[in-house]
Design a protein around this motif. Sequence first.
Motif: not given
Length: 337
Positions: A82, A85, A88-89, A299
């Motif tokens: 998480s 991610n 990265y996002d 996240y």
Amino acid sequence: MKAVTIKDVAKQAGVSIGTVSRVFNGYPDISESTRKRIFKIAKDVGYSPNLAARTLSSKRQKTIALIFNDLVYTPKTTMPMSILNGVYDYTQSKGIEFAFYAVTTQKQKQKSFEQFCSERNVSGVILQGLHVTDPYYEQLKTTKIPTVLIDMYVDNPYVGSVSTDNVAAAKDAVSSLIKSGRKNIDMMNGSYNATVSVWREQGYHEALEAAELPPNSSLIQYANYDEQIARLMAKQVIEQDSTIDAFFCASDLMALGVIKAAQELNKRIPEDIAVMGFDGIELGEYVTPSLSTVSQQPYQFGQEAGKLVMELIDKPTLDHVLIRHVPYKVITRESSD
């Protein structure tokens, strides 16, 4: 000892200072063989460029590296993925290059933090899973590489921090157990050398103090965030002290181990022993009894870490350390209801 300079690297490589500078600034007009040779010489002589200054002055593409230390696959938790991610996002939304690396404590001894980053030509770093006993931890106290630590703090304005407010979260979690009538609360903590363990233990003590409950060092164990170790330790503790009526665990995985231990000893949960975890893993909602926990937002950790490292790259605030706390929530379920 005289500090190694870019001039020393250029002299040993038999090239101009400008060529060495262009290599470290990522210019494409340098042959790959020359680039590798200069990086090797720089490593051999112990030269590391000031990446913070280089990034500020260069117009090249910025690259953020996410580095996980001692990454271990655990199927019951998705927290590392998480965080990855989230980072990265964020980088993709901003058109920033992203790189991911995994290191170990042993690898840290082979190559300094500055050398590791220099060889990979990164603009800034996000670090997860570092221990206070790791070589990189000491090196981060003086680095000028824009860096963000997750769940850790270093007193260096080039190094920011992103985490849950672990002290406040732990205090709230233990306070909820106390409000439900629990008076002899054990803490199943993680490891001695993890900053997050220290923070959560502090919150545990603050909750006891606020309720005027006497602290007891024998009511704290260290299970290294391992479910099976927590199960074995909890069985021993419960057998030795029949007055324990609750466990506050520094991770959900350890809380699952404590629940197993209590059930194996025919203890009712929560009637005899309440259990509170920390992390908010999805599995906790579906086990029996469902697990009370402090729900984190991993996240969002990644997103905030990405934003913060870019702040440090673009305009470092050199008079104080930048800290971001991601919101948390204490969720009460069957294990402590």
